[in-house]
Structure formats: C-alpha cells, structure tokens
Write a protein that holds these residues in place. Sequence first.
Motif, PDB file in Angstrom:
ATOM      1  N   ARG A  97      43.019  26.124  -9.321  1.00 37.27           N
ATOM      2  CA  ARG A  97      42.775  27.210  -8.289  1.00 37.27           C
ATOM      3  C   ARG A  97      42.020  26.239  -7.057  1.00 37.27           C
ATOM      4  O   ARG A  97      41.858  26.938  -6.119  1.00 37.27           O
ATOM      5  CB  ARG A  97      42.136  28.216  -8.975  1.00 37.27           C
ATOM      6  N   LEU A  98      41.344  25.282  -7.211  1.00 39.70           N
ATOM      7  CA  LEU A  98      40.406  24.709  -6.265  1.00 39.70           C
ATOM      8  C   LEU A  98      41.095  23.186  -6.329  1.00 39.70           C
ATOM      9  O   LEU A  98      41.495  22.522  -6.945  1.00 39.70           O
ATOM     10  CB  LEU A  98      39.235  24.478  -6.969  1.00 39.70           C
ATOM     11  N   PRO A  99      41.054  22.769  -4.765  1.00 41.26           N
ATOM     12  CA  PRO A  99      41.536  21.367  -4.392  1.00 41.26           C
ATOM     13  C   PRO A  99      40.756  20.335  -5.091  1.00 41.26           C
ATOM     14  O   PRO A  99      39.721  20.117  -4.999  1.00 41.26           O
ATOM     15  CB  PRO A  99      41.784  21.317  -3.161  1.00 41.26           C
ATOM     16  N   GLY A 100      41.382  19.439  -5.531  1.00 41.10           N
ATOM     17  CA  GLY A 100      40.695  18.026  -5.996  1.00 41.10           C
ATOM     18  C   GLY A 100      39.833  18.423  -7.061  1.00 41.10           C
ATOM     19  O   GLY A 100      39.779  19.408  -7.805  1.00 41.10           O
ATOM     20  N   LYS A 101      38.682  17.065  -7.467  1.00 46.15           N
ATOM     21  CA  LYS A 101      37.890  17.292  -8.576  1.00 46.15           C
ATOM     22  C   LYS A 101      36.383  17.543  -7.904  1.00 46.15           C
ATOM     23  O   LYS A 101      35.674  17.927  -8.739  1.00 46.15           O
ATOM     24  CB  LYS A 101      38.064  16.332  -9.384  1.00 46.15           C
ATOM     25  N   PHE A 102      36.103  17.292  -6.680  1.00 43.42           N
ATOM     26  CA  PHE A 102      34.940  17.555  -6.098  1.00 43.42           C
ATOM     27  C   PHE A 102      34.470  18.933  -5.921  1.00 43.42           C
ATOM     28  O   PHE A 102      33.465  19.246  -6.285  1.00 43.42           O
ATOM     29  CB  PHE A 102      35.034  16.790  -4.266  1.00 43.42           C
ATOM     30  N   TRP A 103      35.180  19.856  -5.462  1.00 44.45           N
ATOM     31  CA  TRP A 103      34.982  21.214  -5.203  1.00 44.45           C
ATOM     32  C   TRP A 103      34.843  21.955  -6.487  1.00 44.45           C
ATOM     33  O   TRP A 103      33.886  22.754  -6.740  1.00 44.45           O
ATOM     34  CB  TRP A 103      36.004  21.871  -4.335  1.00 44.45           C
ATOM     35  N   PRO A 104      35.541  21.711  -7.679  1.00 50.62           N
ATOM     36  CA  PRO A 104      35.357  22.529  -8.733  1.00 50.62           C
ATOM     37  C   PRO A 104      34.091  21.890  -9.359  1.00 50.62           C
ATOM     38  O   PRO A 104      33.093  22.741 -10.072  1.00 50.62           O
ATOM     39  CB  PRO A 104      36.095  21.922  -9.853  1.00 50.62           C
ATOM     40  N   GLN A 105      33.391  20.509  -9.212  1.00 54.06           N
ATOM     41  CA  GLN A 105      32.329  20.171  -9.519  1.00 54.06           C
ATOM     42  C   GLN A 105      31.174  20.973  -8.843  1.00 54.06           C
ATOM     43  O   GLN A 105      30.234  21.315  -9.602  1.00 54.06           O
ATOM     44  CB  GLN A 105      32.197  18.602  -9.345  1.00 54.06           C
ATOM     45  N   VAL A 106      31.262  21.165  -7.640  1.00 51.60           N
ATOM     46  CA  VAL A 106      30.190  21.614  -6.664  1.00 51.60           C
ATOM     47  C   VAL A 106      29.977  23.216  -7.237  1.00 51.60           C
ATOM     48  O   VAL A 106      28.807  23.657  -7.261  1.00 51.60           O
ATOM     49  CB  VAL A 106      30.604  21.539  -5.130  1.00 51.60           C
ATOM     50  N   VAL A 107      31.078  24.014  -7.305  1.00 51.07           N
ATOM     51  CA  VAL A 107      31.219  25.330  -7.760  1.00 51.07           C
ATOM     52  C   VAL A 107      30.608  25.425  -9.201  1.00 51.07           C
ATOM     53  O   VAL A 107      29.544  26.396  -9.190  1.00 51.07           O
ATOM     54  CB  VAL A 107      32.644  25.867  -7.703  1.00 51.07           C
ATOM     55  N   ASN A 108      30.784  24.715 -10.189  1.00 51.20           N
ATOM     56  CA  ASN A 108      30.231  24.699 -11.421  1.00 51.20           C
ATOM     57  C   ASN A 108      28.827  24.373 -11.462  1.00 51.20           C
ATOM     58  O   ASN A 108      28.171  25.094 -12.154  1.00 51.20           O
ATOM     59  CB  ASN A 108      31.005  23.903 -12.281  1.00 51.20           C
ATOM     60  N   PHE A 109      28.504  23.315 -10.992  1.00 51.44           N
ATOM     61  CA  PHE A 109      26.999  22.923 -10.781  1.00 51.44           C
ATOM     62  C   PHE A 109      26.153  23.932 -10.072  1.00 51.44           C
ATOM     63  O   PHE A 109      25.081  24.492 -10.526  1.00 51.44           O
ATOM     64  CB  PHE A 109      26.761  21.727 -10.275  1.00 51.44           C
ATOM     65  N   GLY A 110      26.841  24.579  -8.948  1.00 53.84           N
ATOM     66  CA  GLY A 110      25.942  25.443  -8.207  1.00 53.84           C
ATOM     67  C   GLY A 110      25.761  26.881  -8.991  1.00 53.84           C
ATOM     68  O   GLY A 110      25.018  27.445  -9.083  1.00 53.84           O
ATOM     69  N   ALA A 111      26.754  27.260  -9.633  1.00 48.38           N
ATOM     70  CA  ALA A 111      26.898  28.346 -10.758  1.00 48.38           C
ATOM     71  C   ALA A 111      25.766  28.094 -11.598  1.00 48.38           C
ATOM     72  O   ALA A 111      25.192  29.216 -11.883  1.00 48.38           O
ATOM     73  CB  ALA A 111      28.130  28.798 -11.293  1.00 48.38           C
ATOM     74  N   MET A 112      25.863  26.870 -12.387  1.00 50.17           N
ATOM     75  CA  MET A 112      24.804  26.876 -13.413  1.00 50.17           C
ATOM     76  C   MET A 112      23.306  26.687 -12.741  1.00 50.17           C
ATOM     77  O   MET A 112      22.423  27.493 -13.272  1.00 50.17           O
ATOM     78  CB  MET A 112      24.980  25.373 -13.972  1.00 50.17           C
ATOM     79  N   PHE A 114      22.324  28.523 -10.192  1.00 50.79           N
ATOM     80  CA  PHE A 114      21.909  29.648  -9.724  1.00 50.79           C
ATOM     81  C   PHE A 114      21.463  30.393 -10.972  1.00 50.79           C
ATOM     82  O   PHE A 114      20.608  31.343 -10.743  1.00 50.79           O
ATOM     83  CB  PHE A 114      23.098  30.431  -9.142  1.00 50.79           C
ATOM     84  N   LEU A 115      22.274  30.466 -11.914  1.00 46.85           N
ATOM     85  CA  LEU A 115      21.855  31.169 -13.282  1.00 46.85           C
ATOM     86  C   LEU A 115      20.816  30.916 -13.963  1.00 46.85           C
ATOM     87  O   LEU A 115      19.710  31.678 -13.981  1.00 46.85           O
ATOM     88  CB  LEU A 115      23.140  31.090 -14.251  1.00 46.85           C
ATOM     89  N   ALA A 116      20.302  29.575 -14.033  1.00 51.27           N
ATOM     90  CA  ALA A 116      19.251  29.143 -14.156  1.00 51.27           C
ATOM     91  C   ALA A 116      17.911  29.677 -13.454  1.00 51.27           C
ATOM     92  O   ALA A 116      16.933  29.842 -13.897  1.00 51.27           O
ATOM     93  CB  ALA A 116      19.075  27.640 -14.365  1.00 51.27           C
ATOM     94  N   VAL A 117      17.970  29.338 -12.153  1.00 50.08           N
ATOM     95  CA  VAL A 117      16.905  29.999 -11.133  1.00 50.08           C
ATOM     96  C   VAL A 117      16.772  31.242 -11.365  1.00 50.08           C
ATOM     97  O   VAL A 117      15.469  31.873 -11.500  1.00 50.08           O
ATOM     98  CB  VAL A 117      17.244  29.457  -9.686  1.00 50.08           C
ATOM     99  N   GLN A 139      17.046  33.448 -23.101  1.00 54.60           N
ATOM    100  CA  GLN A 139      16.744  32.124 -22.871  1.00 54.60           C
ATOM    101  C   GLN A 139      17.394  31.030 -23.824  1.00 54.60           C
ATOM    102  O   GLN A 139      17.797  29.764 -23.475  1.00 54.60           O
ATOM    103  CB  GLN A 139      15.226  31.798 -22.874  1.00 54.60           C
ATOM    104  N   ILE A 140      17.771  31.572 -24.758  1.00 58.00           N
ATOM    105  CA  ILE A 140      18.381  30.624 -25.967  1.00 58.00           C
ATOM    106  C   ILE A 140      19.676  30.753 -25.433  1.00 58.00           C
ATOM    107  O   ILE A 140      20.545  29.410 -25.760  1.00 58.00           O
ATOM    108  CB  ILE A 140      18.299  31.489 -27.466  1.00 58.00           C
ATOM    109  N   GLN A 141      20.403  31.754 -25.047  1.00 56.54           N
ATOM    110  CA  GLN A 141      21.899  31.632 -24.432  1.00 56.54           C
ATOM    111  C   GLN A 141      21.725  30.667 -23.202  1.00 56.54           C
ATOM    112  O   GLN A 141      22.781  29.918 -23.295  1.00 56.54           O
ATOM    113  CB  GLN A 141      22.220  33.261 -24.066  1.00 56.54           C
ATOM    114  N   LEU A 142      20.779  30.884 -22.557  1.00 57.11           N
ATOM    115  CA  LEU A 142      20.892  29.637 -21.282  1.00 57.11           C
ATOM    116  C   LEU A 142      20.647  28.296 -21.812  1.00 57.11           C
ATOM    117  O   LEU A 142      21.443  27.422 -20.953  1.00 57.11           O
ATOM    118  CB  LEU A 142      19.818  30.222 -20.104  1.00 57.11           C
ATOM    119  N   GLY A 143      19.966  28.161 -22.924  1.00 52.75           N
ATOM    120  CA  GLY A 143      19.918  26.834 -23.305  1.00 52.75           C
ATOM    121  C   GLY A 143      21.045  26.147 -23.767  1.00 52.75           C
ATOM    122  O   GLY A 143      21.399  25.083 -23.627  1.00 52.75           O
ATOM    123  N   ILE A 144      21.859  27.001 -24.484  1.00 57.50           N
ATOM    124  CA  ILE A 144      23.148  26.567 -25.024  1.00 57.50           C
ATOM    125  C   ILE A 144      23.966  26.423 -23.833  1.00 57.50           C
ATOM    126  O   ILE A 144      24.849  25.457 -23.959  1.00 57.50           O
ATOM    127  CB  ILE A 144      23.737  27.681 -25.952  1.00 57.50           C
TER     128      ILE A 144
END
Length: 230
Positions: A97-112, A114-117, A139-144
């Motif tokens: 659904r996303l081109p290449g391997k760079f954009w999936p990396q950015v989206v997943n890291f950004g989502a993680m 955002f959730l943590a903050v 917080q346990i769920q976030l840790g996993i």
Amino acid sequence: MSSETSPETEIELETVDERPQQFRLLDMMIGMTIVAIVCALMAPLFRMMVAENRLPVFIIFLVQAMVTAGAIFYASSRRQKMLVDAGKRIGLGYNGRLPGKFWPQVVNFGAMAFLAVMQFGLTLFLAMDSFPWFLMAQQIQLGIYSGMMLSQFRWGRTPGTTEFFEQGVVLGGFHLVPWSYVVLRPSKMAEDRLVMVMKSQSNSIGGTTSTIQVSDSLRDYLLTHHGEAA
C-alpha cells in the motif's frame, strides 16, 4: 516446485546471522538518546505534579521500561529460534500500500512516537491531583508494543515487512509459515507486486490475501520456485 530454473531467476541467498540477543553499542546510544529526550519533554509537567504523585509516576514508567526490555528479550529469543529453522533468506517484501521501504518505515515510526507521547502526556496530566493506578495496564500495553516495534528496527526490518526464506515466509519477524501454507501469484495491478495468500491449512482453498512489493529479480525467483503453478 519446478525442477528447472533459468539463470535469470536465480538470486544469491542470504545467511541471516543477526545474533539478536546481543545488544550493540549503537543500541545503548539510541536508548540513552530516547531517555534524554523523554526526560527533557516531561520535566516541566513533572514539576507541576502534586508531590505525592511523583513516586507513583516514576514507578509506573519504570514498570513500562521493564516490560519493554522483557518484550525485546522475548522477541529476540523467538527470532533466534526462527532463524535456525528458516534456512537462508531469499529476500524481503514490503507492504504494497506504500511505495518502497522508506515511507512504511516513516509511517510506522511516526505512529509509534505519536502513541508514546500521547500516553505519556495523558498519564502525567491525569496524575496532577490524584494518581490513577488503572493507567498501569495502559503503560504495560505500551511497553509490549514499544518492545516489539524496537525489535523490528533492531533487526533492520520495517514493521509489516515480509521475509522470504528457504523454508517459508516469516511474518512479524519471528513467525515462520511453511511454503505449503503459502500461495503466490503475480499481481494484475502492478508488475512489482505479488499477491500472497496465507492459508490456515495446507489443503485449504482460500486464505488471507495481501499484496507484497518486491524487486524484479525476487519476484521472478519466487514465482518460479514457489508460485502457484510451480
């Protein structure tokens, strides 16, 4: 599986020797950087907090850090056992659904991130007056979740990456699915994609379908050796 292969469909297989249970100096530096950034962002809110709530907040974040470390150790152990059984790696496929391997990396890291903050901020704001201990489960769920995501990045994988090995397809970094449960077809929508059907049983007709983006050489190799008509 076809017994005849052409030179064009042959690619060099990769022996994966990640030694995932060994932490590197780079891992320590990344961890210290993350801790420093979190402390800098949260210090003002921490000072605004009621004094008697500071220790509970420290405890709950300490528990989260321990859960994260435990999740990383668990994932690394599973990864090591999988690599023993999987054989050599043929190649990598990425979310179609996303081109290449760079954009999936950015989206997943950004989502993680955002959730943590969001969860850090929510915990601190709710702890201004009386500390809500029910947040421990959150917080346990976030840790996993954080431990699993960080493990993926340690292995050099984008979360959602599909790994093709001699003995099967690996999902999630450590779940090996034998080739007898996998059906590969060329995509009719794009030449650089494969349609992968993951069956619940080897003799099942249907299954879970996904689209995987792969290189041309990997696509030809997989269709020749493990394609539906192979």
